[in-house]
Design an enzyme around this catalytic site. Sequence first.
Site, PDB file in Angstrom:
ATOM      1  CD  GLU A 129      -2.901   1.087   0.136  1.00  8.19           C
ATOM      2  OE1 GLU A 129      -2.748   1.921  -0.773  1.00  8.19           O
ATOM      3  OE2 GLU A 129      -3.816   0.240   0.127  1.00  8.19           O
ATOM      4  CB  ILE A 136      -4.049   7.911  -1.110  1.00 13.87           C
ATOM      5  CG1 ILE A 136      -3.724   9.400  -1.011  1.00 13.87           C
ATOM      6  CG2 ILE A 136      -5.416   7.686  -1.737  1.00 13.87           C
ATOM      7  CD1 ILE A 136      -3.680  10.113  -2.368  1.00 13.87           C
ATOM      8  CD  GLU A 190      13.423  11.262  -3.199  1.00  9.58           C
ATOM      9  OE1 GLU A 190      14.331  10.787  -2.511  1.00  9.58           O
ATOM     10  OE2 GLU A 190      12.224  11.143  -2.924  1.00  9.58           O
ATOM     11  CE  LYS A 205       5.152   7.417  -5.778  1.00  8.45           C
ATOM     12  NZ  LYS A 205       5.283   8.850  -5.539  1.00  8.45           N
TER      13      LYS A 205
END
Length: 437
Positions: A129, A136, A190, A205
Amino acid sequence: MKPINVGLLGIGTVGGGTFTVLSRNQEEITRRAGRPIRITAVADRDTARAQQIVGDKARVTADAMDIVRDPEIDIVIELIGGYGVAKELVLAAIEHGKHVVTANKALLALHGNEIFAAAQKKGVMVAFEAAVAGGIPIIKALREGLTANRIEWLAGIINGTTNYILSEMRDKGLSFETALAQAQALGYAEADPTFDVEGVDAAHKLTIMSAIAFGIPMQFQKAHVEGISKLTREDISYAEELGYRIKLLGITRRTPRGVELRVHPTLVPERRLIANVEGVMNAVLVKGDAVGQTLYYGRGAGVEPTASAVVADLVDVTRMHTSDPEHRVPHLAFQADQLVDLPILPIGDVETAFYLRLQVVNRAGVLADITRILADHSISIEAMIQKEPPEGQDKTSIILLTHRVLERDVLAAIARIEQLATVDGTVTKIRMEELGN
Ligand code: HSE
C-alpha cells in the site's frame, strides 16, 4: 493473544514513523488486528541511531539477512528502497516463508513479476500500500473496493514534488528552476530530484496501479515517461487563459487496441476536482464501469502518511496470515493464473487532444498555412488564441487546442509546420485530457 513479530529492514524516516504509529495507536491496532503487532527486530547500517529510536523494544542488527532468516519473525517490512540489496532481501524473506510489507515502488515496478511469482509459490503475502500515493489507500480501493468493476481508466497526481513545483509556478509565476530549488529547500524533492521531475517516480507508481487495475503484469519498461523540466511559466499561464491547469498525470487506460501507460504534463479543465489538487498533495481518479468516477486524495509522501499505509498492511497480513493462500486477496487483485498480457500501446498509437504553441511571423497567410497542414492530417482545432506581438517585434505566439487525434498524426503535422519559413523554432506540444467520463 500472542503478538505477531515483525522485522524492520531500514529504520530511516518512514521506518521511524512506522515504529511511532504502531506504538502510539497500539491499542486500536490490536483491537483491529486481533492480536498485538510488535516490531521485535530492526536492521540498519546505523545501529546506534536505530537503537536510539527503538530503545529496548527491539533488537538491532546491521545484518538484514539475520532478520530475514530469523524463525521468530513472521513479517518483514522492507524500507531500504532501490532494487539492489532490497530485491535480494525481499526474495530471501519470501524464500524463508516470511510475509513482506514494502513501500518500494521502484522494486515492484521493475521486479514485481518475479517477486509475486516467488511469493505465490511460497504462499506468502507481499503487501505494498505504501508504494503508491503514500497514505492514500488506493491499492486497497483498486484491489478490493472496486472489485465489482471493469476498470476503464485511471489518472493520478502521484508525485508530490512535481505537483508542488507546478503549483508554485502557476500561483507565483516562478520558473521551473526556482520552484525546484524551493522544493529542495523544503525537503520535498530528493537530493537528486531526477526521478521526481522526469516522471520516473510517477511511472513506477502508475505501473503498479495499471497492473492491479487491469490484471496485467508489471511493464514499467513500456511506459511512456515525460517530466516537467521543460515546462515554461508561459505555457502554464496560456493554459490558464484557456481554462486549463497543467498537471503531471500518470494515466493508464484500457482501449480495444491495448493499454495506455503514460506519464506526462497534461492540460486538465480547471473545473475538474483533480485540477485543483495543489502543493504536495496526491490524488487518483479511477473510472469503473459500475461506480463511475471515484477520487482518492491525500498525502502521497511524508513520515506518518507513509507509515499509515505500512501499518495498514501489517494489520491486513496479521488478519490473513493463518488463512489458506487461495482465500486471500491475490497480489495483483486478479488470480495469478488469470493475468492477461494485454499489449501496452506505443505513445504514437495513443489518442489525446493537444495544446500546441508556435512562435510565428505576424503576417497574412501564416495561420492559413498552419491550419492547412493540420487539416491534411485530419486534425481539427477546438480553440485558438493569438498573442499581441511584444512592442517593436513581428514575432508572435499562437496557441491551438486540437480535438482528439492520434499522437503519430500530430507529430507528422508538427514536423511539417516546423519546416515553414514563417514558424520560428520548435512547436511546443502538451497533451490534454478532459477526464469527463
Ligand atoms: N518523491 C515522492 C514524491 C515521494 O514527491 O511524491 C514518495 O514517492
